[in-house]
Design an enzyme around this catalytic site. Structure first.
Site, PDB file in Angstrom:
ATOM      1  N   ILE A  84      -9.002 -26.232 -40.163  1.00 37.97           N
ATOM      2  CA  ILE A  84      -8.186 -27.282 -39.549  1.00 37.97           C
ATOM      3  C   ILE A  84      -8.071 -28.412 -40.563  1.00 37.97           C
ATOM      4  CG2 ILE A  84      -8.135 -29.013 -37.701  1.00 37.97           C
ATOM      5  CD1 ILE A  84      -9.396 -26.873 -35.899  1.00 37.97           C
TER       6      ILE A  84
ATOM      7  N   LYS B 109       1.492  -8.002 -38.300  1.00 37.82           N
ATOM      8  CA  LYS B 109       1.436  -8.288 -39.746  1.00 37.82           C
ATOM      9  C   LYS B 109       2.687  -7.771 -40.464  1.00 37.82           C
ATOM     10  CE  LYS B 109      -2.564 -10.050 -41.415  1.00 37.82           C
ATOM     11  NZ  LYS B 109      -3.676  -9.394 -42.057  1.00 37.82           N
TER      12      LYS B 109
ATOM     13  N   ASN C 164       0.200 -12.036 -46.256  1.00 38.24           N
ATOM     14  CA  ASN C 164       1.418 -12.857 -46.127  1.00 38.24           C
ATOM     15  C   ASN C 164       1.730 -13.557 -47.440  1.00 38.24           C
ATOM     16  OD1 ASN C 164       2.754 -13.014 -43.338  1.00 38.24           O
ATOM     17  ND2 ASN C 164       0.556 -12.956 -42.878  1.00 38.24           N
TER      18      ASN C 164
ATOM     19  N   GLY D  44      -4.722 -12.325 -47.509  1.00 39.82           N
ATOM     20  CA  GLY D  44      -3.561 -12.883 -48.197  1.00 39.82           C
ATOM     21  C   GLY D  44      -2.365 -11.950 -48.232  1.00 39.82           C
TER      22      GLY D  44
ATOM     23  N   SER E 266       5.095 -16.780 -35.309  1.00 34.12           N
ATOM     24  CA  SER E 266       5.937 -17.975 -35.442  1.00 34.12           C
ATOM     25  C   SER E 266       5.630 -18.679 -36.755  1.00 34.12           C
ATOM     26  CB  SER E 266       5.628 -18.974 -34.309  1.00 34.12           C
ATOM     27  OG  SER E 266       5.722 -18.366 -33.039  1.00 34.12           O
TER      28      SER E 266
ATOM     29  N   GLU F  26       5.347 -10.075 -39.760  1.00 31.69           N
ATOM     30  CA  GLU F  26       5.154 -11.362 -40.451  1.00 31.69           C
ATOM     31  C   GLU F  26       5.624 -11.286 -41.902  1.00 31.69           C
ATOM     32  OE1 GLU F  26       0.920 -12.228 -39.816  1.00 31.69           O
ATOM     33  OE2 GLU F  26       1.541 -13.764 -38.367  1.00 31.69           O
TER      34      GLU F  26
ATOM     35  N   MET G 261      -7.745 -20.622 -42.652  1.00 31.17           N
ATOM     36  CA  MET G 261      -8.428 -20.799 -41.376  1.00 31.17           C
ATOM     37  C   MET G 261      -9.281 -22.067 -41.344  1.00 31.17           C
ATOM     38  SD  MET G 261      -6.963 -18.334 -40.001  1.00 31.17           S
ATOM     39  CE  MET G 261      -7.633 -17.789 -38.442  1.00 31.17           C
TER      40      MET G 261
ATOM     41  N   HIS H  80       1.687 -18.473 -37.479  1.00 33.77           N
ATOM     42  CA  HIS H  80       0.706 -18.300 -36.406  1.00 33.77           C
ATOM     43  C   HIS H  80       1.082 -17.046 -35.616  1.00 33.77           C
ATOM     44  CE1 HIS H  80      -2.211 -19.347 -33.364  1.00 33.77           C
ATOM     45  NE2 HIS H  80      -1.296 -19.072 -32.458  1.00 33.77           N
TER      46      HIS H  80
ATOM     47  N   ASP I  71      -1.133 -26.019 -34.132  1.00 34.76           N
ATOM     48  CA  ASP I  71      -0.126 -25.016 -33.747  1.00 34.76           C
ATOM     49  C   ASP I  71       0.963 -25.594 -32.834  1.00 34.76           C
ATOM     50  OD1 ASP I  71      -1.650 -23.137 -35.156  1.00 34.76           O
ATOM     51  OD2 ASP I  71      -2.783 -22.565 -33.382  1.00 34.76           O
TER      52      ASP I  71
HETATM   53  C1  GAR Z   1      -1.874 -13.698 -40.212  1.00 36.52           C
HETATM   54  O1  GAR Z   1      -1.667 -12.762 -39.201  1.00 36.52           O
HETATM   55  C2  GAR Z   1      -1.577 -15.097 -39.717  1.00 36.52           C
HETATM   56  O2  GAR Z   1      -0.568 -15.131 -38.746  1.00 36.52           O
HETATM   57  C3  GAR Z   1      -2.896 -15.511 -39.140  1.00 36.52           C
HETATM   58  O3  GAR Z   1      -3.857 -14.999 -40.008  1.00 36.52           O
HETATM   59  C4  GAR Z   1      -3.361 -13.781 -40.582  1.00 36.52           C
HETATM   60  C5  GAR Z   1      -3.599 -13.833 -42.067  1.00 36.52           C
HETATM   61  O4  GAR Z   1      -3.390 -12.589 -42.632  1.00 36.52           O
HETATM   62  N1  GAR Z   1      -2.990 -16.924 -39.040  1.00 36.52           N
HETATM   63  C6  GAR Z   1      -3.655 -17.540 -38.073  1.00 36.52           C
HETATM   64  O5  GAR Z   1      -4.271 -16.957 -37.207  1.00 36.52           O
HETATM   65  C7  GAR Z   1      -3.602 -19.053 -38.144  1.00 36.52           C
HETATM   66  N2  GAR Z   1      -3.970 -19.619 -36.896  1.00 36.52           N
HETATM   67  P1  GAR Z   1      -3.204 -12.424 -44.186  1.00 36.52           P
HETATM   68  O6  GAR Z   1      -4.398 -13.101 -44.855  1.00 36.52           O
HETATM   69  O7  GAR Z   1      -3.227 -10.936 -44.398  1.00 36.52           O
HETATM   70  O8  GAR Z   1      -1.911 -13.046 -44.573  1.00 36.52           O
END
Ligand code: GAR
Length: 201
Positions: free
Chosen positions: A98, A177, A21, A19, A142, A180, A96, A115, A151
């Site tokens: 669908i 990350k 993000n 988590g 993205s 992001e 994660m 993503h 996606d």
């Molecule tokens: C992030 O890098 C996000 O882009 C990816 O999971 C990670 C979550 O990290 N998402 C995907 O792969 C979705 N297809 P976080 O839990 O530290 O935010």
């Protein structure tokens, strides 16, 4: 003019793991002028560490483990939590699972995902290894609107991250990350601003 909590858009964040993000979005929401507040952090994993951080920061949390539930039942439970929290927008941040097409259709135009690739390249999993193996100069991330196709929804914003010769999927993922954490709060704020400026029917 400073925003009051009454005119901030309420956002539910769905996570499955660390988590980070979500944390970026949460702390950005606490800066002056932020157009949104995190009303709920919900997860399909009871041990998602992001839940602990959200609770520590006083954000309502919700857990509904997906094991033993149909996709529809899982989505319905998550959706009810979001609705009960008054969320207008759902933000997927490392969620994660669908989603069922019915769920996505109900929220279409109001559900975002991040993503870790420069879409339309590398939908799905293992994006970093695929970018390295292809000899790409850049990876990235993205933010896109979620549609029933995985996606494939309209891209709202992207950030590019240079790939070093010595990068492994893990070292590259760590830098993406960082990028992001800059991208998602900005993309969400811009999205909310664009909705506010959109003509109403
Ligand atoms: C992030 O890098 C996000 O882009 C990816 O999971 C990670 C979550 O990290 N998402 C995907 O792969 C979705 N297809 P976080 O839990 O530290 O935010």
């Amino acid at each position: 003019m400073a925003r009051t909590s009454a005119d901030r858009v309420r956002v539910a964040v769905f996570i499955s793991g660390a988590g980070t993000n979500m944390a970026g979005l949460l702390y950005a929401s606490r800066l002056a002028g932020a157009p949104y507040e995190i009303a709920l952090v919900a997860s399909n994993c009871a041990d998602a560490s992001g839940l602990e951080l959200a609770a520590l920061e006083g954000v309502e949390t919700f857990v509904h483990p997906h094991q033993g539930h149909s996709r529809e039942a899982q989505d319905t439970a998550m959706e009810r939590a979001a609705t009960d929290a008054g969320a207008e927008i759902i933000v997927l941040a490392g969620y994660m699972r669908i989603l069922s097409p019915e769920f996505v259709r109900r929220w279409e135009g109001r559900i975002l995902n991040i993503h870790p690739s420069l879409l339309p390249r590398y939908k799905g999993l293992d994006t970093f290894a695929r970018a390295i193996d292809a000899g790409d100069s850049h990876a990235g991330s993205s933010v896109h609107l979620v549609t029933p196709d995985l996606d494939a929804g309209p891209v709202l914003a992207q950030v590019r991250v240079a790939i070093a010769e010595h990068d492994t999927p893990e070292t590259l993922a760590a830098r993406v990350k960082l990028a992001e954490h800059q991208l998602y709060p900005r993309a969400l704020a811009d999205f909310i601003a664009s909705r506010a400026g959109a003509p109403t029917a």
